[in-house]
Design a protein around this motif. Structure first.
Motif, mmCIF file in Angstrom:
data_model
loop_
_atom_site.group_PDB
_atom_site.id
_atom_site.type_symbol
_atom_site.label_atom_id
_atom_site.label_comp_id
_atom_site.label_asym_id
_atom_site.label_seq_id
_atom_site.Cartn_x
_atom_site.Cartn_y
_atom_site.Cartn_z
ATOM 1 N N GLY A 27 50.542 33.300 37.098
ATOM 2 C CA GLY A 27 49.881 34.470 36.516
ATOM 3 C C GLY A 27 48.906 34.086 35.413
ATOM 4 N N ALA A 28 49.207 33.002 34.699
ATOM 5 C CA ALA A 28 48.300 32.551 33.640
ATOM 6 C C ALA A 28 47.005 32.018 34.249
ATOM 7 N N LEU A 29 47.119 31.321 35.381
ATOM 8 C CA LEU A 29 45.910 30.851 36.075
ATOM 9 C C LEU A 29 45.096 32.038 36.568
ATOM 10 N N TRP A 30 45.813 33.008 37.138
ATOM 11 C CA TRP A 30 45.117 34.185 37.673
ATOM 12 C C TRP A 30 44.379 34.926 36.556
ATOM 13 N N ALA A 31 45.019 35.077 35.398
ATOM 14 C CA ALA A 31 44.387 35.779 34.273
ATOM 15 C C ALA A 31 43.130 35.032 33.810
ATOM 16 N N ARG A 32 43.213 33.702 33.799
ATOM 17 C CA ARG A 32 42.040 32.917 33.401
ATOM 18 C C ARG A 32 40.915 33.086 34.410
ATOM 19 N N LEU A 33 41.274 33.085 35.699
ATOM 20 C CA LEU A 33 40.251 33.284 36.727
ATOM 21 C C LEU A 33 39.659 34.687 36.632
ATOM 22 N N ALA A 34 40.508 35.678 36.375
ATOM 23 C CA ALA A 34 40.025 37.056 36.270
ATOM 24 C C ALA A 34 38.997 37.197 35.154
ATOM 25 N N ALA A 35 39.160 36.417 34.090
ATOM 26 C CA ALA A 35 38.201 36.467 32.983
ATOM 27 C C ALA A 35 36.884 35.791 33.351
ATOM 28 N N LEU A 36 36.959 34.736 34.171
ATOM 29 C CA LEU A 36 35.764 33.970 34.523
ATOM 30 C C LEU A 36 35.080 34.461 35.795
ATOM 31 N N ASP A 37 35.878 34.948 36.730
ATOM 32 C CA ASP A 37 35.357 35.319 38.049
ATOM 33 C C ASP A 37 36.212 36.454 38.629
ATOM 34 N N PRO A 38 35.987 37.680 38.150
ATOM 35 C CA PRO A 38 36.813 38.808 38.599
ATOM 36 C C PRO A 38 36.818 39.004 40.119
ATOM 37 N N ALA A 39 35.686 38.736 40.761
ATOM 38 C CA ALA A 39 35.611 38.942 42.219
ATOM 39 C C ALA A 39 36.546 37.998 42.953
ATOM 40 N N SER A 40 36.609 36.744 42.545
ATOM 41 C CA SER A 40 37.535 35.806 43.182
ATOM 42 C C SER A 40 38.977 36.168 42.862
ATOM 43 N N ALA A 41 39.231 36.553 41.633
ATOM 44 C CA ALA A 41 40.598 36.933 41.254
ATOM 45 C C ALA A 41 41.086 38.121 42.079
ATOM 46 N N ALA A 42 40.165 39.021 42.415
ATOM 47 C CA ALA A 42 40.558 40.209 43.181
ATOM 48 C C ALA A 42 40.996 39.862 44.600
ATOM 49 N N ARG A 43 40.512 38.730 45.133
ATOM 50 C CA ARG A 43 40.873 38.412 46.512
ATOM 51 C C ARG A 43 41.878 37.274 46.643
ATOM 52 N N ILE A 44 42.266 36.648 45.538
ATOM 53 C CA ILE A 44 43.248 35.565 45.590
ATOM 54 C C ILE A 44 44.578 36.070 45.040
ATOM 55 N N ASP A 45 45.624 35.847 45.790
ATOM 56 C CA ASP A 45 46.954 36.280 45.376
ATOM 57 C C ASP A 45 47.359 35.584 44.074
ATOM 58 N N ARG A 46 48.023 36.302 43.200
ATOM 59 C CA ARG A 46 48.439 35.763 41.894
ATOM 60 C C ARG A 46 49.376 34.570 42.023
ATOM 61 N N ASN A 47 50.054 34.443 43.157
ATOM 62 C CA ASN A 47 51.007 33.348 43.340
ATOM 63 C C ASN A 47 50.438 32.171 44.133
ATOM 64 N N ASP A 48 49.180 32.267 44.530
ATOM 65 C CA ASP A 48 48.567 31.219 45.356
ATOM 66 C C ASP A 48 47.967 30.148 44.443
ATOM 67 N N GLN A 49 48.833 29.249 43.964
ATOM 68 C CA GLN A 49 48.410 28.265 42.967
ATOM 69 C C GLN A 49 47.282 27.372 43.478
ATOM 70 N N LYS A 50 47.369 26.935 44.711
ATOM 71 C CA LYS A 50 46.357 26.023 45.243
ATOM 72 C C LYS A 50 44.963 26.653 45.204
ATOM 73 N N ARG A 51 44.843 27.893 45.677
ATOM 74 C CA ARG A 51 43.536 28.552 45.692
ATOM 75 C C ARG A 51 43.078 28.926 44.293
ATOM 76 N N LEU A 52 44.000 29.306 43.425
ATOM 77 C CA LEU A 52 43.632 29.619 42.044
ATOM 78 C C LEU A 52 43.070 28.378 41.346
ATOM 79 N N VAL A 53 43.744 27.246 41.537
ATOM 80 C CA VAL A 53 43.283 26.001 40.912
ATOM 81 C C VAL A 53 41.898 25.636 41.429
ATOM 82 N N ARG A 54 41.688 25.746 42.750
ATOM 83 C CA ARG A 54 40.383 25.379 43.297
ATOM 84 C C ARG A 54 39.283 26.320 42.794
ATOM 85 N N ALA A 55 39.573 27.613 42.732
ATOM 86 C CA ALA A 55 38.575 28.558 42.240
ATOM 87 C C ALA A 55 38.204 28.258 40.790
ATOM 88 N N LEU A 56 39.207 27.956 39.980
ATOM 89 C CA LEU A 56 38.928 27.611 38.584
ATOM 90 C C LEU A 56 38.167 26.289 38.490
#
Length: 199
Positions: A27-56
């Motif tokens: 959730g901390a990764l997701w919150a950071r992504l939501a601040a930097l890239d809301p559109a990507s955060a909206a389509r990536i599941d909060r628990n999908d660590q691999k995709r969250l890390v790559r997006a960040l």
């Protein structure tokens, strides 16, 4: 068309982001992504660590949000990587719906209800995204006592038909698709057609 040419992995940054997830949760990764890239955060599941890390990783290393990279890499503006031809085969609507209904019946006969029952027993249920898929969502409603089985099956078939219509609408918006109505596909005939009229 492929994907946009993204930056290579940055092991040190990935390790840092993985450490954040280990300490504070994905959730901390997701919150950071939501601040930097809301559109990507909206389509990536909060628990999908691999995709969250790559997006960040992409966003931080390029200074451009991942969603913007994807938007720029649009088939309407980016040339194709390979010579290609897209052929769309659409069966008559009544045959398509009959095939969908038969497929749902086959899935149920093959143990779909038992599968969903086992998933619930293991703690997997809505609102998990994986359990909101057509077939799963309706059977979860049945197992929760909100639908009888016959109504759940009816809804699976109806929702599958609606999804098929949305798919056709999306593909019909792709100008490069050549459409043909067919109730069966003869691969030899299709190969001859493609050979006789190359792109």
């Amino acid at each position: 068309y492929g994907r946009f040419e993204g930056p290579p992995a940055v092991p040190a940054l990935r390790a840092e982001l993985d450490a954040v997830a280990a300490a504070d949760g994905t959730g901390a990764l997701w919150a950071r992504l939501a601040a930097l890239d809301p559109a990507s955060a909206a389509r990536i599941d909060r628990n999908d660590q691999k995709r969250l890390v790559r997006a960040l990783e992409v966003t931080i290393t390029t200074g451009v949000p991942l969603s913007e990279h994807h938007a720029r890499h649009d088939h309407r503006t980016v040339p194709p990587r390979y010579p290609h031809r897209l052929i769309g085969l659409t069966p008559p609507r009544d045959q398509l719906y009959a095939a969908i209904d038969a497929r749902v019946d086959a899935m149920l006969a093959g143990g779909l209800l038992d599968e969903v029952t086992a998933l619930r027993a293991a703690g997997y249920a809505p609102p998990l995204r994986s359990q909101q898929a057509i077939g799963y969502a309706e059977l979860h409603e049945h197992l929760a006592g909100r639908l009888d089985l016959s109504r759940a099956v009816e809804l699976i078939k109806r929702n599958s038909r609606h999804y098929a219509r949305r798919q056709l609408s999306w593909y019909r918006g792709q100008a490069q698709v050549e459409w043909a109505t067919a109730d069966r596909v003869d691969l030899a005939d299709l190969a001859a057609y493609l050979t006789a009229s190359p792109p």
